[in-house]
Design a protein around this motif. Sequence first.
Motif, PDB file in Angstrom:
ATOM      1  N   LEU A  50      47.648  81.722  25.490  1.00 46.66           N
ATOM      2  CA  LEU A  50      47.938  80.318  25.176  1.00 46.66           C
ATOM      3  C   LEU A  50      48.043  79.503  26.462  1.00 46.66           C
ATOM      4  O   LEU A  50      47.537  78.379  26.551  1.00 46.66           O
ATOM      5  CB  LEU A  50      49.235  80.222  24.356  1.00 46.66           C
ATOM      6  CG  LEU A  50      49.713  78.813  24.000  1.00 46.66           C
ATOM      7  CD1 LEU A  50      48.661  78.054  23.193  1.00 46.66           C
ATOM      8  CD2 LEU A  50      51.042  78.867  23.222  1.00 46.66           C
ATOM      9  N   GLN A  53      44.627  78.703  27.690  1.00 48.15           N
ATOM     10  CA  GLN A  53      44.011  77.632  26.889  1.00 48.15           C
ATOM     11  C   GLN A  53      44.551  76.265  27.290  1.00 48.15           C
ATOM     12  O   GLN A  53      43.806  75.308  27.442  1.00 48.15           O
ATOM     13  CB  GLN A  53      44.364  77.843  25.419  1.00 48.15           C
ATOM     14  CG  GLN A  53      43.345  78.587  24.602  1.00 48.15           C
ATOM     15  CD  GLN A  53      43.842  78.642  23.151  1.00 48.15           C
ATOM     16  OE1 GLN A  53      44.937  79.162  22.875  1.00 48.15           O
ATOM     17  NE2 GLN A  53      43.057  78.079  22.240  1.00 48.15           N
ATOM     18  N   LEU A  54      45.886  76.192  27.419  1.00 41.32           N
ATOM     19  CA  LEU A  54      46.516  74.933  27.832  1.00 41.32           C
ATOM     20  C   LEU A  54      46.006  74.526  29.204  1.00 41.32           C
ATOM     21  O   LEU A  54      45.655  73.367  29.452  1.00 41.32           O
ATOM     22  CB  LEU A  54      48.041  75.092  27.894  1.00 41.32           C
ATOM     23  CG  LEU A  54      48.804  75.104  26.571  1.00 41.32           C
ATOM     24  CD1 LEU A  54      50.178  75.740  26.756  1.00 41.32           C
ATOM     25  CD2 LEU A  54      48.939  73.688  26.021  1.00 41.32           C
ATOM     26  N   ARG A  57      42.189  73.395  29.124  1.00 42.61           N
ATOM     27  CA  ARG A  57      42.012  72.066  28.534  1.00 42.61           C
ATOM     28  C   ARG A  57      42.499  70.979  29.508  1.00 42.61           C
ATOM     29  O   ARG A  57      41.814  70.009  29.803  1.00 42.61           O
ATOM     30  CB  ARG A  57      42.785  71.965  27.209  1.00 42.61           C
ATOM     31  CG  ARG A  57      42.427  70.751  26.362  1.00 42.61           C
ATOM     32  CD  ARG A  57      43.195  69.470  26.654  1.00 42.61           C
ATOM     33  NE  ARG A  57      44.623  69.587  26.464  1.00 42.61           N
ATOM     34  CZ  ARG A  57      45.257  69.288  25.333  1.00 42.61           C
ATOM     35  NH1 ARG A  57      44.586  68.826  24.313  1.00 42.61           N
ATOM     36  NH2 ARG A  57      46.558  69.436  25.262  1.00 42.61           N
ATOM     37  N   ARG A 129      55.755  76.968  24.836  1.00 41.73           N
ATOM     38  CA  ARG A 129      55.618  76.406  23.482  1.00 41.73           C
ATOM     39  C   ARG A 129      54.852  77.361  22.552  1.00 41.73           C
ATOM     40  O   ARG A 129      54.198  78.298  22.996  1.00 41.73           O
ATOM     41  CB  ARG A 129      54.883  75.066  23.561  1.00 41.73           C
ATOM     42  CG  ARG A 129      53.424  75.217  23.968  1.00 41.73           C
ATOM     43  CD  ARG A 129      52.786  73.885  24.346  1.00 41.73           C
ATOM     44  NE  ARG A 129      53.359  73.322  25.563  1.00 41.73           N
ATOM     45  CZ  ARG A 129      53.076  72.106  26.032  1.00 41.73           C
ATOM     46  NH1 ARG A 129      52.242  71.310  25.386  1.00 41.73           N
ATOM     47  NH2 ARG A 129      53.617  71.681  27.155  1.00 41.73           N
ATOM     48  N   PRO A 131      51.797  77.973  19.603  1.00 44.66           N
ATOM     49  CA  PRO A 131      50.433  77.441  19.453  1.00 44.66           C
ATOM     50  C   PRO A 131      50.374  76.123  18.663  1.00 44.66           C
ATOM     51  O   PRO A 131      49.573  75.235  18.997  1.00 44.66           O
ATOM     52  CB  PRO A 131      49.691  78.556  18.701  1.00 44.66           C
ATOM     53  CG  PRO A 131      50.437  79.800  19.039  1.00 44.66           C
ATOM     54  CD  PRO A 131      51.867  79.406  19.220  1.00 44.66           C
ATOM     55  N   GLU A 133      52.265  73.770  18.832  1.00 42.22           N
ATOM     56  CA  GLU A 133      52.754  72.666  19.674  1.00 42.22           C
ATOM     57  C   GLU A 133      51.797  72.387  20.837  1.00 42.22           C
ATOM     58  O   GLU A 133      52.203  71.797  21.840  1.00 42.22           O
ATOM     59  CB  GLU A 133      54.145  73.016  20.228  1.00 42.22           C
ATOM     60  CG  GLU A 133      55.169  73.264  19.151  1.00 42.22           C
ATOM     61  CD  GLU A 133      56.433  73.915  19.695  1.00 42.22           C
ATOM     62  OE1 GLU A 133      57.497  73.295  19.576  1.00 42.22           O
ATOM     63  OE2 GLU A 133      56.351  75.042  20.241  1.00 42.22           O
ATOM     64  N   PHE A 134      50.565  72.827  20.689  1.00 42.09           N
ATOM     65  CA  PHE A 134      49.591  72.710  21.772  1.00 42.09           C
ATOM     66  C   PHE A 134      49.567  71.302  22.372  1.00 42.09           C
ATOM     67  O   PHE A 134      49.573  71.133  23.587  1.00 42.09           O
ATOM     68  CB  PHE A 134      48.198  73.071  21.242  1.00 42.09           C
ATOM     69  CG  PHE A 134      47.198  73.350  22.326  1.00 42.09           C
ATOM     70  CD1 PHE A 134      47.097  74.621  22.885  1.00 42.09           C
ATOM     71  CD2 PHE A 134      46.359  72.346  22.797  1.00 42.09           C
ATOM     72  CE1 PHE A 134      46.178  74.887  23.894  1.00 42.09           C
ATOM     73  CE2 PHE A 134      45.441  72.607  23.812  1.00 42.09           C
ATOM     74  CZ  PHE A 134      45.349  73.876  24.360  1.00 42.09           C
ATOM     75  N   ASP A 135      49.570  70.284  21.524  1.00 35.41           N
ATOM     76  CA  ASP A 135      49.409  68.908  22.008  1.00 35.41           C
ATOM     77  C   ASP A 135      50.695  68.136  22.234  1.00 35.41           C
ATOM     78  O   ASP A 135      50.686  67.123  22.895  1.00 35.41           O
ATOM     79  CB  ASP A 135      48.528  68.113  21.033  1.00 35.41           C
ATOM     80  CG  ASP A 135      47.081  68.526  21.168  1.00 35.41           C
ATOM     81  OD1 ASP A 135      46.580  68.529  22.301  1.00 35.41           O
ATOM     82  OD2 ASP A 135      46.465  68.869  20.136  1.00 35.41           O
TER      83      ASP A 135
END
Length: 292
Positions: A50, A53-54, A57, A129, A131, A133-135
């Motif tokens: 995760l 990924q964060l 991005r 966080r 997943p 809560e990604f944004d």
Amino acid sequence: MNTTVEHADFFKTLTEKSEHGSLRGNYEGADERYVVRQNWAQYTPAQHALWRQLYRRQASLLPGRACDAFIESLARLDASDGIPDFTRTTDALYKATGWELVAVPGLIPDLTFFEHLAARRFPVTVWLREPEEFDYIAEPDVFHDFFGHVPLLLNPVFADYLQEYGRGGMKALKLDALKYIARLYWYTVEFGLIQTHQGLRAYGAGMLSSGGEIEYCLTSPKPRRVMLDAERTMRTLYKIDSYQETYFVIRDFEHLFSTTEPDFAPLYEVLKTEEALPADTLLPDEKNLPPN
Ligand code: HBI
Ligand code: FE
């Protein structure tokens, strides 16, 4: 919901929450400075994934939006592969600017927070966080704290600024002026913009760790963008649950440092007699800088 809340009140609420056990972190093993062991080996492969990924991005959004100092420093931290081990980061950071990272369970009391900064220790939350809560996430997690805040600690002028801010925070508490110094933090360290020859760039951790605001703050015609000024900034309320309505702009990091260096005691006396300004204020004599 879209209300203007004082930062001090926000943190007071969080302190109350922590007393009722609803702050997310685990405060049990914390010492008197709220420092815990990061326990890096306990992060799961899914959490490292995760993080990647964060990271990927957010890093893809930086060119043309974050200031060069941030982009260069982030690369030097070598943190793209997984949640970083803070002791390894501290080795590099300490050599560069004398700062250290300390692991904390989450939000910590204002005085403790300021004492860490004044001693060139940056508190980084240990948990990541979920997943879903990604944004968006209400409390700072390790991604916000590390990705957003740590890179600029490699910049010598910013590094000195943040220490000076910590000292100022400790003085402000004694002078019953927390809300003023907290607004300065919000509009610089969290949501500051900087002028460059290529246009405005972000240096605040709040937008640099956000998928949406990093673009909004630079190009939307909606918010105001005004030059940083200690009195103006400390008078201005802010939003904690929506994009900012005003961004304060610095010329360079020296501008930030010189704004924070003076003794604010006389200014606090003035501010206490003045009405706070709503977050969407533009004063008659003020220039609203154009978006990129
Ligand atoms: N604790 N972990 C953590 N991170 C913060 O940014 C923080 C805090 N406690 C208090 C605090 N910030 C405020 O005092 C400042 O933002 C003004
Ligand atoms: Fe932050």
